[in-house]
Design a protein around this motif. Structure first.
Motif, short mmCIF file in Angstrom:
data_model
loop_
_atom_site.label_atom_id
_atom_site.label_comp_id
_atom_site.label_asym_id
_atom_site.label_seq_id
_atom_site.Cartn_x
_atom_site.Cartn_y
_atom_site.Cartn_z
N HIS A 134 -9.02 19.73 0.90
CA HIS A 134 -8.06 20.74 1.33
C HIS A 134 -6.79 20.69 0.46
N ASN A 135 -6.25 19.50 0.31
CA ASN A 135 -5.04 19.33 -0.48
C ASN A 135 -5.28 19.67 -1.95
N TRP A 136 -6.49 19.38 -2.43
CA TRP A 136 -6.79 19.67 -3.83
C TRP A 136 -6.79 21.18 -4.09
N PHE A 137 -7.32 21.95 -3.16
CA PHE A 137 -7.28 23.41 -3.31
C PHE A 137 -5.83 23.88 -3.49
N HIS A 138 -4.94 23.37 -2.64
CA HIS A 138 -3.54 23.80 -2.73
C HIS A 138 -2.90 23.34 -4.05
N ARG A 139 -3.31 22.19 -4.54
CA ARG A 139 -2.78 21.72 -5.82
C ARG A 139 -3.29 22.60 -6.96
N VAL A 140 -4.57 22.95 -6.90
CA VAL A 140 -5.17 23.79 -7.94
C VAL A 140 -4.49 25.15 -8.01
N THR A 141 -4.12 25.70 -6.86
CA THR A 141 -3.56 27.06 -6.81
C THR A 141 -2.03 27.08 -6.76
N GLU A 142 -1.42 25.91 -6.87
CA GLU A 142 0.04 25.83 -6.74
C GLU A 142 0.76 26.67 -7.78
N ALA A 143 0.29 26.63 -9.01
CA ALA A 143 0.99 27.34 -10.09
C ALA A 143 0.63 28.83 -10.14
N THR A 144 -0.63 29.15 -9.87
CA THR A 144 -1.09 30.54 -10.04
C THR A 144 -1.07 31.36 -8.76
N ASP A 148 -13.64 27.06 -7.67
CA ASP A 148 -14.65 26.36 -8.48
C ASP A 148 -13.93 25.57 -9.58
N ASN A 149 -14.68 24.76 -10.26
CA ASN A 149 -14.09 23.95 -11.34
C ASN A 149 -13.86 24.75 -12.61
N VAL A 150 -14.87 25.53 -13.01
CA VAL A 150 -14.82 26.18 -14.32
C VAL A 150 -13.69 27.21 -14.40
N SER A 151 -13.60 28.09 -13.42
CA SER A 151 -12.58 29.14 -13.47
C SER A 151 -11.17 28.59 -13.40
N THR A 152 -11.00 27.46 -12.71
CA THR A 152 -9.67 26.88 -12.56
C THR A 152 -9.39 25.79 -13.59
N ALA A 153 -10.39 25.49 -14.43
CA ALA A 153 -10.25 24.44 -15.46
C ALA A 153 -9.81 23.12 -14.84
N THR A 154 -10.46 22.76 -13.73
CA THR A 154 -10.15 21.51 -13.05
C THR A 154 -11.43 20.78 -12.72
N ARG A 155 -11.30 19.58 -12.20
CA ARG A 155 -12.43 18.85 -11.63
C ARG A 155 -11.96 18.25 -10.31
N LEU A 156 -12.89 17.98 -9.44
CA LEU A 156 -12.53 17.40 -8.15
C LEU A 156 -11.88 16.04 -8.35
N ALA A 183 -19.23 24.28 -8.51
CA ALA A 183 -18.76 23.85 -9.83
C ALA A 183 -18.44 25.04 -10.72
N ASP A 184 -19.31 26.08 -10.68
CA ASP A 184 -19.13 27.20 -11.60
C ASP A 184 -19.54 28.49 -10.90
N THR A 185 -18.59 29.39 -10.70
CA THR A 185 -18.88 30.67 -10.06
C THR A 185 -19.93 31.45 -10.86
N GLY A 186 -20.00 31.21 -12.15
CA GLY A 186 -21.00 31.87 -12.98
C GLY A 186 -22.42 31.50 -12.59
N GLU A 187 -22.59 30.39 -11.89
CA GLU A 187 -23.91 29.95 -11.44
C GLU A 187 -24.21 30.38 -10.01
N LEU A 188 -23.37 31.23 -9.44
CA LEU A 188 -23.57 31.69 -8.07
C LEU A 188 -24.90 32.44 -7.96
N PRO A 189 -25.81 32.02 -7.08
CA PRO A 189 -27.11 32.69 -6.99
C PRO A 189 -26.99 34.09 -6.39
N TYR A 190 -27.95 34.95 -6.68
CA TYR A 190 -27.89 36.34 -6.23
C TYR A 190 -27.85 36.44 -4.71
#
Length: 389
Positions: A44-54, A104-112, A171-178
């Motif tokens: 939960h806290n990581w999501f807020h950290r990832v989106t803090e700037a954007t 996700d990781n790829v779009s945000t250029a982060t890792r858990l 990990a990657d929204t690009g891999e989201l199944p149909y």
């Protein structure tokens, strides 16, 4: 393992090795409720950290009559996961009933952070030990927390039922199944709506503003065909695959997804007018055809209506379509197995609500003929009859 050693390991040991270590020491089997809370809060806290700037992209939707906020880290993810529920979008509110954070990781250029990548690898490698048949992470689930790992796309979903907060990571929204684009957030929404006396069901629903019918049957029995046949009729459409039902104060169906799913060439032959509307026509050798109906049949898509009857489709091979009386037991046998099998977290409460539903409204067999255009008027005639009572 003490804190100093853990910090050292996080700096110098790769994720694969750490996952092996966690498995060997049976760390998850020792988790307490406090550990589950820490696990949830770290994410939960990581999501807020990832989106803090954007900042976040927040969208609000009416799900089963409740306002749900979806808070996305990126626009790309928001676009892919809201197309199927766009007909349910509502104005923002400061106090939504449920908030789900998605990234996700790829779009945000982060890792858990910390141990979380190793845990995700653990769920992937040792699914047979840590996941139940519905892919719930057994050691992490409790009365308060639900946690689920979808092996393949490796989507992690979790819900804090005490605070009505959900988290969704891939990990990657690009891999989201149909199928996740066609019926997004199914696991999280099913958990939460069940606690709000709304039951996810594997069924279609068509009707009028005065009331409609639930079409329920196992795959290949004509459920979706019957619903899609009604798009060019006087009937309105709530679902051809999944919807929500409630029984209090009266039986009611709520739309979930505006997605039509066609299985292949034969389905497209039945509805040739729908072929140009398929959103993934270049991938039909691997995927079901998806049509987002709001984009093409806006006036037909509704958020819900009262339920007046349950229809169990049955393919007869004859020319004409007819309706005959059915028992509540037959309706329950058509509705319950596919719902219970497909949805995470369903069980006794789901069966109880479905049992109540089939007893409260009349049940019929929809004997499907080969002339598809007969289906809508037969359903409409039934509704005109039951709506009088």
């Amino acid at each position: 393992m003490d804190r100093d050693n853990l910090d050292w390991m996080l700096r110098y040991v790769d994720v694969e090795t750490f996952a092996e270590l966690l498995a060997h020491q049976k760390v998850l089997h020792k988790f307490t409720e406090s550990d589950r809370l820490s696990f949830f809060e770290t994410l939960h806290n990581w999501f807020h950290r990832v989106t803090e700037a954007t900042g976040t992209i927040d969208r609000f939707f009416s799900i089963g009559g409740y306002t749900v906020r979806l808070s996305f880290a990126t626009q790309n993810m928001a676009d892919k996961l809201t197309q199927a529920i766009s007909h349910l979008e509502v104005l923002p509110t400061e106090q939504p009933s449920l908030t789900i954070h998605l990234w996700d990781n790829v779009s945000t250029a982060t890792r858990l952070p910390g141990l979380l990548p190793a845990f995700m690898r653990l769920f992937h490698w040792y699914w047979h030990e840590y996941l139940d048949p519905r892919q719930n992470v057994k050691p992490l689930c409790s009365d308060r927390f639900q946690m689920h790992f979808n092996v393949g796309p490796n989507i992690f979903s979790t819900l804090d039922q005490q605070r009505n907060i959900g988290l969704y990571w891939i990990a990657d929204t690009g891999e989201l199944p149909y199928w996740e684009r066609g019926s997004p957030l199914q696991t999280l929404l099913n958990w939460w709506t069940s606690s709000q006396n709304r039951q996810y069901v594997h069924a279609a629903a068509v009707g009028t503003s005065s009331g409609g019918v639930l079409l329920t049957a196992k795959g290949g029995s004509g459920k979706s065909t019957s619903a899609l046949a009604c798009l060019n009729s006087d009937l309105i459409y709530a679902s051809d695959d999944y919807c929500l039902v409630s029984t209090d104060p009266v039986p009611y169906v709520y739309s979930l997804y505006n997605t039509a799913k066609l299985k292949g060439a034969k389905d497209l032959e039945r509805f040739p007018e729908l072929a140009p509307l398929v959103s993934n026509s270049d991938r039909l050798d691997e995927e079901k055809a998806l049509i987002f109906l709001k984009e093409h049949f806006l006036e037909k898509i509704v958020m819900g209506f009262p339920l007046k009857a349950i229809l169990v489709p049955k393919i007869t091979g004859e020319l004409d379509t007819r309706i005959s009386k059915a028992t509540p037991i037959l309706a329950l046998k058509s509705l319950a197995p596919s719902t219970l099998f497909q949805l995470s977290g369903t069980g006794q409460s789901a069966l109880k609500m479905m049992s109540s539903l089939v007893k409260r409204i009349p049940c019929y067999t929809l004997e499907l003929g080969t002339e598809i255009t007969q289906i809508p008027p037969v359903i409409l005639n039934l509704l005109n009859t039951v709506n009088k009572f």
